[in-house]
Design an enzyme around this catalytic site. Structure first.
Site, PDB file in Angstrom:
ATOM      1  N   SER A   1      -5.473  -7.061   2.974  1.00  0.00           N
ATOM      2  CA  SER A   1      -6.501  -5.892   2.935  1.00  0.00           C
ATOM      3  C   SER A   1      -7.265  -6.089   4.431  1.00  0.00           C
ATOM      4  O   SER A   1      -6.588  -5.797   5.321  1.00  0.00           O
ATOM      5  CB  SER A   1      -7.390  -6.248   1.987  1.00  0.00           C
ATOM      6  OG  SER A   1      -8.596  -5.094   1.706  1.00  0.00           O
TER       7      SER A   1
ATOM      8  N   HIS B   1      -3.004  -1.931   1.681  1.00  0.00           N
ATOM      9  CA  HIS B   1      -3.352  -1.153   0.519  1.00  0.00           C
ATOM     10  C   HIS B   1      -4.533  -0.181   0.976  1.00  0.00           C
ATOM     11  O   HIS B   1      -5.507  -0.488   1.974  1.00  0.00           O
ATOM     12  CB  HIS B   1      -3.498  -2.041  -0.634  1.00  0.00           C
ATOM     13  CG  HIS B   1      -4.983  -2.756  -0.648  1.00  0.00           C
ATOM     14  ND1 HIS B   1      -6.190  -2.391  -0.554  1.00  0.00           N
ATOM     15  CD2 HIS B   1      -4.906  -4.148  -0.811  1.00  0.00           C
ATOM     16  CE1 HIS B   1      -6.922  -3.286  -0.425  1.00  0.00           C
ATOM     17  NE2 HIS B   1      -6.166  -4.644  -0.668  1.00  0.00           N
TER      18      HIS B   1
END
Length: 231
Positions: free
Chosen positions: A117, A140
């Site tokens: 992330s 993501h």
């Protein structure tokens, strides 16, 4: 001589306290006499709100002053950043990445477990990046905790935030923005989510990190960069 010994003891004490409190220390026993600041980014990157008790965190309000100190300390020749993070607060993680990218001294990152992330921008913020063979990076879409208003302005804000992240990663790696967006929105890898998981060599192939390697390679590269910077 006595004063020098006292200063060395004080430095050693400060170094041990820094390790215990923040996971930071200075490596200064190398053959070329350089001093390397070792900084860990582990667990969840804690931002404006405290994480639940018992969770391992990296508190960005602790790290920011350390980064400023490193940048202004003539005794520090370079920075080794070790990452094993699941991500965390997006805006605070991006602030850390921006600070790391502007230290003005040789920097090397080493992903030893995960860099997921918002950990991805932090990993690529250094001048050179390594990843061990078993480590992973996950790209993501932006997620937000808490109450979210289902309005167009909310989605517009999410898009702006994702653009900031994509632009930063593309500017500090060999991956293109279009490819990063594809990896971020991929539906064929994570069964219950969008995104892509990259293991070791795959992160190198995508241009996010420079090469697969461990501590020995990371330190050797950083020492070489420090010697070049001093010439």
């Amino acid at each position: 001589m006595a004063n020098e010994n006292n200063e060395n003891r004080d430095d050693a004490k400060e170094s041990m306290e820094s390790i215990e409190d923040y996971g930071q220390t200075v490596l200064e026993h190398s053959g070329d006499g350089s001093r390397i600041f070792l900084l860990n980014i582990i667990g969840e990157i804690e931002g404006h709100e405290a994480s639940p008790g018992g969770m391992k965190t990296t508190q960005y309000d602790h790290v920011l002053p350390q980064l400023a100190r490193i940048s202004d300390d003539a005794r520090v020749d370079g920075v080794l950043l070790i990452l094993n993070t699941v991500g965390g607060d997006v805006s605070c993680g991006l602030a850390l990445a921006e600070m790391i990218a502007t230290i003005g001294k040789p920097t090397v990152s080493l992903i030893i477990g995960d860099s997921h992330s918002i950990g991805v921008p932090i990993a690529v913020a250094t001048d050179y990046a390594f990843i061990v063979p078993s480590a992973t990076m996950i790209i993501h879409p932006v997620r937000m905790n808490g109450t979210v208003i289902g309005a167009q302005q909310t989605y517009d804000y999410f898009k702006i935030l994702q653009e900031r992240i994509l632009n930063f990663i593309a500017a500090h790696s060999q991956a293109s923005k279009d490819r990063l967006e594809f990896l971020m929105m991929n539906t064929g890898v994570l069964t219950k989510d969008l995104g892509t998981i990259l293991v070791g060599k795959a992160a190198v192939r995508e241009g996010l990190v420079h090469e697969v390697g461990g501590m020995r390679e990371a330190l050797a590269k950083l020492h070489a960069m420090i010697r070049e910077a001093k010439t």
